[in-house]
Enzyme design. Structure first.
Site, PDB file in Angstrom:
ATOM      1  N   ASN A  24       0.850  -1.198   0.000  1.00 25.66           N
ATOM      2  CA  ASN A  24       0.000   0.000   0.000  1.00 25.66           C
ATOM      3  C   ASN A  24       0.881   1.243   0.000  1.00 25.66           C
ATOM      4  OD1 ASN A  24      -0.402  -1.413   2.841  1.00 25.66           O
ATOM      5  ND2 ASN A  24      -0.719   0.717   3.325  1.00 25.66           N
ATOM      6  N   ASP A  25       0.729   2.162   0.899  1.00 28.00           N
ATOM      7  CA  ASP A  25       1.301   3.517   0.767  1.00 28.00           C
ATOM      8  C   ASP A  25       2.760   3.591   0.311  1.00 28.00           C
ATOM      9  OD1 ASP A  25      -0.917   3.532   2.395  1.00 28.00           O
ATOM     10  OD2 ASP A  25       0.035   4.576   4.039  1.00 28.00           O
ATOM     11  N   TRP A  49      -3.130  -7.419   3.131  1.00 28.60           N
ATOM     12  CA  TRP A  49      -2.463  -6.590   4.133  1.00 28.60           C
ATOM     13  C   TRP A  49      -2.132  -7.461   5.339  1.00 28.60           C
ATOM     14  CZ3 TRP A  49      -3.051  -4.811   9.152  1.00 28.60           C
ATOM     15  CH2 TRP A  49      -2.315  -3.675   9.491  1.00 28.60           C
ATOM     16  N   PHE A  84       4.717   0.952  10.151  1.00 29.24           N
ATOM     17  CA  PHE A  84       3.737   1.675   9.348  1.00 29.24           C
ATOM     18  C   PHE A  84       4.411   2.827   8.586  1.00 29.24           C
ATOM     19  CE2 PHE A  84      -0.727   0.643  11.266  1.00 29.24           C
ATOM     20  CZ  PHE A  84      -0.508  -0.702  11.048  1.00 29.24           C
ATOM     21  N   ASP A 151       2.280   8.050  10.644  1.00 28.22           N
ATOM     22  CA  ASP A 151       2.686   8.490   9.304  1.00 28.22           C
ATOM     23  C   ASP A 151       3.506   9.787   9.328  1.00 28.22           C
ATOM     24  OD1 ASP A 151       1.022   6.353   8.715  1.00 28.22           O
ATOM     25  OD2 ASP A 151      -0.663   7.602   8.097  1.00 28.22           O
ATOM     26  N   TRP A 291      -8.405   1.544  -0.259  1.00 29.47           N
ATOM     27  CA  TRP A 291      -8.796   0.556   0.741  1.00 29.47           C
ATOM     28  C   TRP A 291     -10.167  -0.034   0.392  1.00 29.47           C
ATOM     29  CZ3 TRP A 291      -5.367  -1.518   3.647  1.00 29.47           C
ATOM     30  CH2 TRP A 291      -4.239  -0.783   4.012  1.00 29.47           C
TER      31      TRP A 291
HETATM   32  C1  FRU Z   1      -2.780   4.563   4.969  1.00 26.78           C
HETATM   33  C2  FRU Z   1      -2.417   3.739   6.196  1.00 26.78           C
HETATM   34  C3  FRU Z   1      -1.494   4.533   7.086  1.00 26.78           C
HETATM   35  C4  FRU Z   1      -0.754   3.460   7.816  1.00 26.78           C
HETATM   36  C5  FRU Z   1      -0.605   2.390   6.767  1.00 26.78           C
HETATM   37  C6  FRU Z   1      -0.623   0.996   7.308  1.00 26.78           C
HETATM   38  O1  FRU Z   1      -3.146   3.829   3.873  1.00 26.78           O
HETATM   39  O2  FRU Z   1      -3.586   3.342   6.875  1.00 26.78           O
HETATM   40  O3  FRU Z   1      -2.155   5.458   7.910  1.00 26.78           O
HETATM   41  O4  FRU Z   1       0.476   3.888   8.318  1.00 26.78           O
HETATM   42  O5  FRU Z   1      -1.670   2.570   5.857  1.00 26.78           O
HETATM   43  O6  FRU Z   1      -0.281   0.072   6.316  1.00 26.78           O
END
Ligand code: FRU
Length: 484
Positions: A24-25, A49, A84, A151, A291
């Site tokens: 993801n991110d 995930w 994260f 984050d 998501w």
């Molecule tokens: C955003 C998020 C962040 C977090 C990460 C976890 O998509 O929810 O806030 O750090 O993904 O994978």
């Protein structure tokens, strides 16, 4: 070992994707010792995930990327349930990753705790977690939820030589998203400054993945808010990503800003991260997924990809995002047509495929309404439909018939003018549409059959007049998985 990819039907040719497993991110986007680094939230063992690692790719030109070993894994008590999202910054020749340690904590009412941590590298490949982690925790006497506090994005303020960190969070009652500002002289010792911005009205209950930078004279806060409610055909995705423009007072930690604006109007764009290129451009990459949207590539052993890198500029008081100019170097074959006026659906020789770049200059003085089918099957039953209606001033992206998991439409307001420019990137299961040189962007995943490759131009109300149509085939930018 990463999960093996067993089918490449949806795997991108030039967008960043994992060599197997879930991503993801984007994290830690930076330029360090002559190369661009991008890290990403990564679960190598399944296409779902799971406990987050930081995957890692590197490039010297922003278009050809190579995989590097996993940079961070959940090994310590403070990050035992996941490393994260976070960012990267260089100091004294070393690369610092600043990330959130996620730890399930049944003994506190919140159920989990998130703290900010550091890992340091001398070569940009191997990272050592700082022994005194965590370096920042949610201050107890402030209105900050100790669970949702994550984050970190670190920046340096050249004016006072201090480092600042913005962290996404929410109020303890979980109703209101906000950004917490910290400052530091050395990246190690962090002090709370203030809650610099907080949601008002329909701006969400949790703000994730903040970015903060002065771009072309404006202090811009980018956030990925959860909990913004749908307003007619706006905010139709489960979460959004967007920005504020304003002015910060770093000493007080107060940010005065205008209203929330979206960065992307498609189905799939989240958690973008920015960095500054050596030539001063602000670059941005987002996760080209959302998501809870379905991801049929999970059956194939992988999930998720990044957008193309984009440049951010400010024009007419708004953020414009354009694809980086380096992408031109991926072009191989070119097809070009000029002065086309037609009254029935048309295909053009050499303009088709599952991977490429389409650039159109449309004359709206002669064109009232049009559709463009991408990834259309021969019988046209499968297609992704773009459309614009000048009277309604609406550009639409429809994936009802796009392929596996097709589901509805997204709209984007585009004020009618004499011309419209479209720049469209296709890469197997991704479409990115830049409208009028980045005034609006729509990013969406699609899952057509491999043989649905037609591009069809459809007039809807009289003529379709295109001043210039160019189609480029694009080369490979990410290692292609080998499937036996
Ligand atoms: C955003 C998020 C962040 C977090 C990460 C976890 O998509 O929810 O806030 O750090 O993904 O994978």
């Amino acid at each position: 070992m990463a999960l093996r990819i067993i089918n490449t039907r949806y795997y991108p040719k030039y967008h960043i994707a994992a060599p197997g497993g879930w991503i993801n991110d984007p994290n830690g986007f930076c330029y360090y010792k002559g190369e661009y680094h991008l890290f990403y939230q990564y679960h190598p063992h399944t296409a779902q995930w799971g406990p987050m690692h930081w995957g890692h790719v590197v490039s010297d030109d922003l278009i050809h990327w190579n995989h590097l070993p996993v940079a961070l894994a959940p090994t310590e008590d403070y990050d035992r349930n996941g490393c994260f999202s976070g960012s990267a910054i260089e100091k004294d020749g070393k690369l610092y990753l600043v990330y959130t340690g996620h730890r399930d904590t049944p003994e506190i009412p919140e159920g989990f705790r998130q703290t900010q941590n550091i890992a340091i590298s001398e070569d940009g490949v191997h990272f050592a977690k700082y022994p005194e982690n965590p370096v920042a925790v949610a201050p107890e006497d402030e209105q900050i939820h100790v669970g949702d506090f994550r984050d970190p994005k670190v920046l340096k303020n050249e004016e006072n030589d201090k480092y600042y960190m913005v962290v996404g969070s929410r109020t303890p009652d979980r109703l209101t998203g906000q950004i917490v500002l910290f400052e530091s002289e050395d990246l190690i010792k962090w002090e709370f400054v203030n809650i610099m911005a907080r949601a008002e009205g329909n701006e969400g209950f949790m703000w994730e993945c903040p970015n903060f930078a002065n771009i072309e004279g404006h202090d811009i806060l980018i956030i990925s808010p959860q909990g913004i409610k749908r307003e007619l055909n706006k905010y139709m995705n489960v979460f959004q990503s967007g920005y504020f423009m304003g002015k910060v007072d770093y000493d007080k930690g107060v940010y005065i800003h205008g209203k929330f604006e979206l960065l992307d109007y498609g189905f799939d764009f989240y958690a973008p991260q920015i960095t500054e290129a050596p030539d001063g451009r602000t670059l941005m990459i987002g996760w080209a997924d959302m998501w809870y949207n379905i991801m049929p590539e999970q059956e194939d052993g992988w999930a998720g990809m990044m957008s193309v890198p984009r440049e951010i500029h400010v024009k007419n008081g708004k953020v414009f995002t354009t694809p980086i100019k380096e992408l031109e170097n991926l072009r191989t074959a070119e097809k070009s047509y000029e002065n086309l006026t037609f009254y029935k659906p048309m295909k053009f020789d050499g303009v088709s495929g599952d991977c490429g770049e389409l650039i159109l200059d449309i004359d709206l003085t002669e064109t009232a309404e049009f559709e463009i089918y991408l990834r259309a099957s021969k019988d046209k039953t499968q297609k992704t439909v773009l459309s614009y209606n000048k009277a309604l001033e609406l550009f639409k992206f429809n994936r009802d018939e796009a392929g596996a998991g097709g589901d509805g439409e997204r709209e984007c307001p585009v004020v009618a003018a004499d011309k419209m420019k479209l720049q469209i990137f296709l890469d197997r299961s991704l479409v990115e549409i830049f409208i009028n040189d980045g005034e609006k962007v729509m990013t969406s995943r699609i899952y057509p059959r491999a043989d649905s490759t037609d591009i069809i131009f459809v007039p809807k109300d009289g003529a379709f007049k295109i001043d210039s149509l160019k189609f480029y085939e694009l080369g490979v930018g990410i290692p292609q998985p080998v499937v036996d």
